[in-house]
Design an enzyme around this catalytic site. Structure first.
Site, PDB file in Angstrom:
ATOM      1  N   ASP A   1       0.886  -1.175   0.000  1.00 24.51           N
ATOM      2  CA  ASP A   1       0.000   0.000   0.000  1.00 24.51           C
ATOM      3  C   ASP A   1       0.922   1.222   0.000  1.00 24.51           C
ATOM      4  O   ASP A   1       2.152   1.102  -0.195  1.00 24.51           O
ATOM      5  CB  ASP A   1      -0.981  -0.039   1.181  1.00 24.51           C
ATOM      6  CG  ASP A   1      -0.319   0.216   2.533  1.00 24.51           C
ATOM      7  OD1 ASP A   1       0.931   0.288   2.590  1.00 24.51           O
ATOM      8  OD2 ASP A   1      -1.047   0.340   3.532  1.00 24.51           O
ATOM      9  N   HIS A   2       0.359   2.405   0.264  1.00 25.52           N
ATOM     10  CA  HIS A   2       1.164   3.628   0.256  1.00 25.52           C
ATOM     11  C   HIS A   2       2.246   3.595   1.337  1.00 25.52           C
ATOM     12  O   HIS A   2       3.342   4.111   1.139  1.00 25.52           O
ATOM     13  CB  HIS A   2       0.269   4.859   0.423  1.00 25.52           C
ATOM     14  CG  HIS A   2      -0.633   4.785   1.605  1.00 25.52           C
ATOM     15  ND1 HIS A   2      -1.694   3.895   1.662  1.00 25.52           N
ATOM     16  CD2 HIS A   2      -0.638   5.447   2.789  1.00 25.52           C
ATOM     17  CE1 HIS A   2      -2.314   4.032   2.824  1.00 25.52           C
ATOM     18  NE2 HIS A   2      -1.682   4.969   3.532  1.00 25.52           N
TER      19      HIS A   2
ATOM     20  N   HIS B   1      11.088 -23.552   9.239  1.00 22.92           N
ATOM     21  CA  HIS B   1      10.094 -24.235  10.072  1.00 22.92           C
ATOM     22  C   HIS B   1       8.659 -24.102   9.562  1.00 22.92           C
ATOM     23  O   HIS B   1       7.851 -25.000   9.760  1.00 22.92           O
ATOM     24  CB  HIS B   1      10.148 -23.698  11.511  1.00 22.92           C
ATOM     25  CG  HIS B   1      11.353 -24.168  12.261  1.00 22.92           C
ATOM     26  ND1 HIS B   1      11.482 -24.041  13.621  1.00 22.92           N
ATOM     27  CD2 HIS B   1      12.495 -24.782  11.830  1.00 22.92           C
ATOM     28  CE1 HIS B   1      12.649 -24.550  14.013  1.00 22.92           C
ATOM     29  NE2 HIS B   1      13.278 -24.988  12.938  1.00 22.92           N
TER      30      HIS B   1
ATOM     31  N   CYS C   1       3.206  -3.118   3.961  1.00 23.88           N
ATOM     32  CA  CYS C   1       2.364  -1.961   4.311  1.00 23.88           C
ATOM     33  C   CYS C   1       3.123  -1.182   5.389  1.00 23.88           C
ATOM     34  O   CYS C   1       4.328  -1.391   5.562  1.00 23.88           O
ATOM     35  CB  CYS C   1       0.955  -2.369   4.725  1.00 23.88           C
ATOM     36  SG  CYS C   1       0.821  -3.415   6.176  1.00 23.88           S
ATOM     37  N   GLY C   2       2.454  -0.299   6.097  1.00 23.67           N
ATOM     38  CA  GLY C   2       3.175   0.526   7.070  1.00 23.67           C
ATOM     39  C   GLY C   2       3.837  -0.307   8.150  1.00 23.67           C
ATOM     40  O   GLY C   2       5.042  -0.203   8.409  1.00 23.67           O
ATOM     41  N   THR C   3       3.040  -1.144   8.793  1.00 20.31           N
ATOM     42  CA  THR C   3       3.571  -2.012   9.852  1.00 20.31           C
ATOM     43  C   THR C   3       3.741  -3.462   9.399  1.00 20.31           C
ATOM     44  O   THR C   3       4.395  -4.246  10.079  1.00 20.31           O
ATOM     45  CB  THR C   3       2.591  -2.056  11.044  1.00 20.31           C
ATOM     46  OG1 THR C   3       1.319  -2.517  10.545  1.00 20.31           O
ATOM     47  CG2 THR C   3       2.431  -0.688  11.678  1.00 20.31           C
ATOM     48  N   GLY C   4       3.084  -3.833   8.329  1.00 13.95           N
ATOM     49  CA  GLY C   4       3.027  -5.236   7.902  1.00 13.95           C
ATOM     50  C   GLY C   4       1.853  -5.977   8.523  1.00 13.95           C
ATOM     51  O   GLY C   4       1.498  -7.066   8.090  1.00 13.95           O
ATOM     52  N   ILE C   5       1.235  -5.377   9.518  1.00 11.55           N
ATOM     53  CA  ILE C   5       0.174  -6.085  10.261  1.00 11.55           C
ATOM     54  C   ILE C   5      -1.079  -6.273   9.395  1.00 11.55           C
ATOM     55  O   ILE C   5      -1.642  -7.374   9.325  1.00 11.55           O
ATOM     56  CB  ILE C   5      -0.155  -5.348  11.575  1.00 11.55           C
ATOM     57  CG1 ILE C   5       1.059  -5.380  12.517  1.00 11.55           C
ATOM     58  CG2 ILE C   5      -1.369  -5.976  12.265  1.00 11.55           C
ATOM     59  CD1 ILE C   5       0.942  -4.476  13.738  1.00 11.55           C
ATOM     60  N   GLY C   6      -1.490  -5.225   8.734  1.00 10.73           N
ATOM     61  CA  GLY C   6      -2.693  -5.327   7.897  1.00 10.73           C
ATOM     62  C   GLY C   6      -2.525  -6.387   6.811  1.00 10.73           C
ATOM     63  O   GLY C   6      -3.399  -7.245   6.618  1.00 10.73           O
ATOM     64  N   MET C   7      -1.396  -6.353   6.121  1.00 11.44           N
ATOM     65  CA  MET C   7      -1.128  -7.339   5.056  1.00 11.44           C
ATOM     66  C   MET C   7      -1.117  -8.747   5.637  1.00 11.44           C
ATOM     67  O   MET C   7      -1.603  -9.701   5.019  1.00 11.44           O
ATOM     68  CB  MET C   7       0.221  -7.055   4.380  1.00 11.44           C
ATOM     69  CG  MET C   7       0.246  -5.815   3.530  1.00 11.44           C
ATOM     70  SD  MET C   7      -0.886  -5.936   2.119  1.00 11.44           S
ATOM     71  CE  MET C   7      -0.277  -4.577   1.110  1.00 11.44           C
TER      72      MET C   7
ATOM     73  N   ARG D   1       9.556 -32.949  10.951  1.00 10.24           N
ATOM     74  CA  ARG D   1       8.525 -32.700  11.968  1.00 10.24           C
ATOM     75  C   ARG D   1       7.714 -31.427  11.672  1.00 10.24           C
ATOM     76  O   ARG D   1       6.572 -31.297  12.097  1.00 10.24           O
ATOM     77  CB  ARG D   1       9.151 -32.618  13.365  1.00 10.24           C
ATOM     78  CG  ARG D   1      10.019 -31.404  13.617  1.00 10.24           C
ATOM     79  CD  ARG D   1      10.706 -31.490  14.970  1.00 10.24           C
ATOM     80  NE  ARG D   1      11.355 -30.240  15.347  1.00 10.24           N
ATOM     81  CZ  ARG D   1      12.528 -29.818  14.888  1.00 10.24           C
ATOM     82  NH1 ARG D   1      13.197 -30.557  14.022  1.00 10.24           N
ATOM     83  NH2 ARG D   1      13.053 -28.664  15.287  1.00 10.24           N
ATOM     84  N   HIS D   2       8.332 -30.533  10.924  1.00 15.33           N
ATOM     85  CA  HIS D   2       7.618 -29.288  10.603  1.00 15.33           C
ATOM     86  C   HIS D   2       6.507 -29.535   9.580  1.00 15.33           C
ATOM     87  O   HIS D   2       5.495 -28.825   9.580  1.00 15.33           O
ATOM     88  CB  HIS D   2       8.593 -28.229  10.102  1.00 15.33           C
ATOM     89  CG  HIS D   2       9.692 -27.954  11.089  1.00 15.33           C
ATOM     90  ND1 HIS D   2       9.438 -27.416  12.324  1.00 15.33           N
ATOM     91  CD2 HIS D   2      11.020 -28.207  11.036  1.00 15.33           C
ATOM     92  CE1 HIS D   2      10.576 -27.324  12.994  1.00 15.33           C
ATOM     93  NE2 HIS D   2      11.549 -27.807  12.238  1.00 15.33           N
TER      94      HIS D   2
HETATM   95  C1  RB5 Z   1      -1.775   2.940   6.397  1.00 15.92           C
HETATM   96  O1  RB5 Z   1      -1.733   4.177   7.000  1.00 15.92           O
HETATM   97  C2  RB5 Z   1      -1.458   1.844   7.403  1.00 15.92           C
HETATM   98  O2  RB5 Z   1      -2.533   1.670   8.262  1.00 15.92           O
HETATM   99  C3  RB5 Z   1      -1.129   0.553   6.680  1.00 15.92           C
HETATM  100  O3  RB5 Z   1      -0.037   0.758   5.848  1.00 15.92           O
HETATM  101  C4  RB5 Z   1      -0.733  -0.621   7.544  1.00 15.92           C
HETATM  102  O4  RB5 Z   1       0.264  -0.304   8.437  1.00 15.92           O
HETATM  103  C5  RB5 Z   1      -1.829  -1.383   8.150  1.00 15.92           C
HETATM  104  O5  RB5 Z   1      -1.639  -2.379   8.843  1.00 15.92           O
END
Ligand code: RB5
Length: 153
Positions: free
Chosen positions: A9-10, A99, A66-72, A133-134
């Site tokens: 994303d951006h 693993h 993405c910004g944190t990678g969490i959303g993706m 095992r994995h």
């Molecule tokens: C976008 O501002 C941000 O929320 C997105 O890149 C990402 O970090 C979401 O998990």
């Protein structure tokens, strides 16, 4: 040349562009699913494109940023057969291959610098799954996916 699906994303756009250059430098062919600039977009749209491509085995591995990678990470791990690994260090990137047989590497463009990201990509892309095992554990994940599909859980 081995293809690698890539998208962001951006929040991950700048790092995606650098990782594309790096992939070419080390002999891989990035297949870019967007985004194309730093304008605000929604990460599920781009995560889904790579996840679908990997789930269908059209391209065996992908990288998402993405910004944190969490959303993706949340998006791709809903797709059957996709094992997305959000990594902030080289050790995790290596272990996610050895693993977990991760097939999507996820990075936080606002979390890691380009140098570390390049190291993670190189390690992740060149490390083999250990199996043994994995594999048994991955089989259990497949069983869970089947149960969810059938509405049993
Ligand atoms: C976008 O501002 C941000 O929320 C997105 O890149 C990402 O970090 C979401 O998990």
């Amino acid at each position: 040349m081995q293809k690698i699906a890539i998208a962001s994303d951006h929040g991950g756009f700048e790092l995606k562009e650098d990782i594309k250059l790096f992939l070419k430098e080390i002999g891989y062919e990035p297949v870019d699913f967007g985004t194309e600039n730093s304008n605000s977009v929604d990460y599920p749209d781009f995560g889904a494109k790579v996840a679908e491509t990997v789930a269908r085995s059209e391209i065996p591995k992908g990288i998402l940023i993405c910004g944190t990678g969490i959303g993706m990470s949340i998006v791709v791990n809903r797709f059957p057969g996709v094992r997305g690994a959000l990594c902030n260090d080289v050790y995790s990137a290596r272990m996610s291959r050895e693993h977990n047989d991760s097939n999507v590497l996820i990075l936080g463009g606002r979390v890691v610098g380009k140098g570390l990201a390049r190291e993670m990509v190189k390690t992740w892309i060149t490390t083999k799954f250990e199996g043994g095992r994995h594999q048994k554990r991955l089989d259990k994940i497949k069983e869970l996916e089947a149960k969810i599909r059938k509405g049993e859980i």
